[in-house]
Structure formats: C-alpha cells, structure tokens
Scaffold this motif. Sequence first.
Motif, PDB file in Angstrom:
ATOM      1  N   ARG A 168       0.810  -1.234   0.000  1.00 50.69           N
ATOM      2  CA  ARG A 168       0.000   0.000   0.000  1.00 50.69           C
ATOM      3  C   ARG A 168       0.845   1.287   0.000  1.00 50.69           C
ATOM      4  NH1 ARG A 168      -5.206   0.727   2.835  1.00 50.69           N
ATOM      5  NH2 ARG A 168      -4.733  -1.250   3.828  1.00 50.69           N
TER       6      ARG A 168
ATOM      7  N   GLU B   4       1.968  11.286 -15.167  1.00 49.67           N
ATOM      8  CA  GLU B   4       1.941  10.476 -16.396  1.00 49.67           C
ATOM      9  C   GLU B   4       0.850  10.913 -17.371  1.00 49.67           C
ATOM     10  OE1 GLU B   4       1.684   6.986 -14.092  1.00 49.67           O
ATOM     11  OE2 GLU B   4      -0.483   6.782 -14.253  1.00 49.67           O
TER      12      GLU B   4
ATOM     13  N   PRO C 174      -8.214   1.981  -3.530  1.00 56.51           N
ATOM     14  CA  PRO C 174      -8.500   0.659  -4.102  1.00 56.51           C
ATOM     15  C   PRO C 174      -8.865  -0.343  -3.001  1.00 56.51           C
ATOM     16  CG  PRO C 174      -6.138   0.992  -3.982  1.00 56.51           C
ATOM     17  CD  PRO C 174      -6.766   2.264  -3.467  1.00 56.51           C
TER      18      PRO C 174
HETATM   19  C1  LIG Z   1       6.105   2.152  -9.413  1.00 55.26           C
HETATM   20  S1  LIG Z   1       4.860   3.249  -8.846  1.00 55.26           S
HETATM   21  C2  LIG Z   1       4.278   3.933 -10.388  1.00 55.26           C
HETATM   22  C3  LIG Z   1       3.661   5.271 -10.225  1.00 55.26           C
HETATM   23  C4  LIG Z   1       3.276   5.949 -11.539  1.00 55.26           C
HETATM   24  N1  LIG Z   1       2.281   5.202 -12.256  1.00 55.26           N
HETATM   25  C5  LIG Z   1       4.493   6.185 -12.397  1.00 55.26           C
HETATM   26  O1  LIG Z   1       4.544   5.707 -13.536  1.00 55.26           O
HETATM   27  O2  LIG Z   1       5.422   6.860 -11.904  1.00 55.26           O
HETATM   28  C6  LIG Z   1       3.543   2.184  -8.335  1.00 55.26           C
HETATM   29  C7  LIG Z   1       2.306   2.907  -7.884  1.00 55.26           C
HETATM   30  O3  LIG Z   1       1.253   1.965  -7.626  1.00 55.26           O
HETATM   31  C8  LIG Z   1       0.622   2.308  -6.395  1.00 55.26           C
HETATM   32  N2  LIG Z   1      -0.063   1.092  -5.901  1.00 55.26           N
HETATM   33  C9  LIG Z   1       0.459   0.029  -5.224  1.00 55.26           C
HETATM   34  N3  LIG Z   1      -0.511  -0.875  -4.974  1.00 55.26           N
HETATM   35  C10 LIG Z   1      -1.657  -0.396  -5.530  1.00 55.26           C
HETATM   36  C11 LIG Z   1      -3.009  -0.877  -5.619  1.00 55.26           C
HETATM   37  N4  LIG Z   1      -3.377  -2.044  -5.108  1.00 55.26           N
HETATM   38  N5  LIG Z   1      -3.919  -0.124  -6.267  1.00 55.26           N
HETATM   39  C12 LIG Z   1      -3.569   1.077  -6.806  1.00 55.26           C
HETATM   40  N6  LIG Z   1      -2.318   1.594  -6.737  1.00 55.26           N
HETATM   41  C13 LIG Z   1      -1.379   0.859  -6.113  1.00 55.26           C
HETATM   42  C14 LIG Z   1       1.759   2.849  -5.567  1.00 55.26           C
HETATM   43  O4  LIG Z   1       1.343   3.601  -4.454  1.00 55.26           O
HETATM   44  C15 LIG Z   1       2.500   3.695  -6.611  1.00 55.26           C
HETATM   45  O5  LIG Z   1       1.930   4.966  -6.767  1.00 55.26           O
END
Ligand SMILES: C[S@@+](CC[C@H](N)C(=O)[O-])C[C@H]1O[C@@H](n2cnc3c(N)ncnc32)[C@H](O)[C@@H]1O
Length: 272
Positions: free
Chosen positions: A35, A83, A118
């Motif tokens: 999370r 993004e 989520p």
């Molecule tokens: C590697 S980062 C990518 C962030 C962004 N999309 C980018 O390209 O920079 C992963 C993202 O997914 C989010 N995340 C992790 N688990 C998630 C879930 N179950 N549902 C939605 N978002 C989640 C994290 O908090 C983080 O913002």
Amino acid sequence: MAATDAFTERYLSGDQLWGDDFTHQQIEEWFADEREAYADLEGDQAAEKEYSYNGLNWQNGYRSLPPGRFTHALGVGSAFGGEFSPVLNRIDEITILESSTQLRSKDLLGTPLRYVDPSPTGVMPFPSGSFDLIVCFGVLHHIANVTKIVHEMGRVAKAGGWVAIREPVVSMGDWRSGSRPGLTKRERGIPRELFEDALRDAGFSIKSSVFCCMPLSQRIGRLIGRNMYASKLGAAVDRSLSIATAWNYRYHAVTPWQKLRPSSVFIVAQRQ
Ligand SMILES: C[S@@+](CC[C@H](N)C(=O)[O-])C[C@H]1O[C@@H](n2cnc3c(N)ncnc32)[C@H](O)[C@@H]1O
C-alpha cells in the motif's frame, strides 16, 4: 521433486503468475505490504521529483492513441498524476485509483485530480463503462491479483475506450530471497503472454504491444548524465535496444548475459 524445483517450474518459468492464485487472506497481506511501499521507497523527495517517463510513454504508447477527446480518464496507481501530462489537454476529467495517501496531489497543471482508495479484492468502485481512457504504468506488478484487476479494467472501460499500460515482464529477481535492493517487498514482473491473455480475456483488443526498458538504456543514460526515458530521443534509443535484444527475452534471468533483454512491455488496447 524438491519443493523449490516445483516453485521454479511453476512461477519462475513464467508459466504462472505468483500471487494471482492467492487466497483472500494472502491477498490482504500482500496489499497491506505494498500500500505505501513505493512511497516509502521514494522517501520524502517523491513529491518534488519531476515525472521522468514522458518520453517512454509517448514513444511506446500515447502516440498510438486515436485523435480526439477523452471525457473521463482513470489512472490506476498514477500517484501525482504526472503520467497524464502528454495527453492532459485532451482529457475532461481524471480519477485516480491510488493505494498511497502520500502520493497524491490536488491537481495536475490546473486539472483537478479525484482520488479513490483501491480495495484488496480488486473490485473497482465504479459503474461499468465509466471511462474512455485507462492509464496504468508500472503498477500491476505491485499487486497480487493481477487477473482480477485487468478484468475490472475491462468492466469499467467504455466500449470503444482505450487502455495504455506498461509493466515489467521479467521476474525482477527471485522474490523469495528476502530484500532486493531498490525494490519493494512484493513487486514482481508479469510474464508477457499471461499479461496479454488477461487483457484479451477482459475484452480488450490489443492494437500495439512493444518491448521497452532494456537495462543498457539506463546505463547509457547514467554515462551521459541524461534520463533516457524523459525524452523522445532517449526512448527511441531504448526502443532500438529493446528490438535488438527481444530474441533474448525470458522471464527469469540468472546470468548477466540472460539479463540483456527488454524488461517491460507497453500495450495499447481497445475495449470491444
Ligand atoms: C512504481 S509506482 C508507479 C507510479 C506511476 N504510475 C508512475 O509511472 O510513476 C507504483 C504505484 O502503484 C501504487 N499502488 C500500489 N498498490 C496499488 C493498488 N493495489 N492499487 C492502486 N495503486 C497501487 C503505488 O502507491 C505507486 O503509486
């Protein structure tokens, strides 16, 4: 056969996705671990960092979208929303499904961002056919129940709507080995074939699927002091390296030579 061999054959081979067959309790534990894991990894500077993948996202995905406006876009794990910048002037409304409470912003260059939490079950709290654009970059590999989330994307997408999605398609190391430097506890790539099958099963027709993020690109970037994924030129170099090494693609690499292959896939697909 030893238990580790069975694990390797099933998951590290890329035949099945680790986490996708978990029980509800296991999914809850994974969700709790991830999370805030990315926010914690990035530390306090996360908010100040400029979004640095716009070249990559344009070169491999956004430029394949049809012209015209999107009335309502969904960002899955879009953090501060950076993004969306390359297509921001074509979107009326943005909703972001984001697990972290730290990685949020009121707006993106004046366009308001609405955040929704989520659920570990993967069920998205939106009516069917809500969005004509779904963007998801580097997120599903942090989630256990990937097939469920992709299925939900198919449900909440409007018929004729689009998804632009980029994920690692390599194991990212043996995730049983404890801490992997620079990575969160649970993240692991999604085998390319399984990923594409999940999108088709969710009702998407794949219009483009290309390899990207060849590890040498970032090495070159460090040598010349540039972020290769921020510019279209850097992304074009990465694309060439990815094409040249695509033949060496495998899910789990154990030697340096095997690691010389593209590590992610970028898919643009349309909901049927
Ligand atoms: C590697 S980062 C990518 C962030 C962004 N999309 C980018 O390209 O920079 C992963 C993202 O997914 C989010 N995340 C992790 N688990 C998630 C879930 N179950 N549902 C939605 N978002 C989640 C994290 O908090 C983080 O913002």
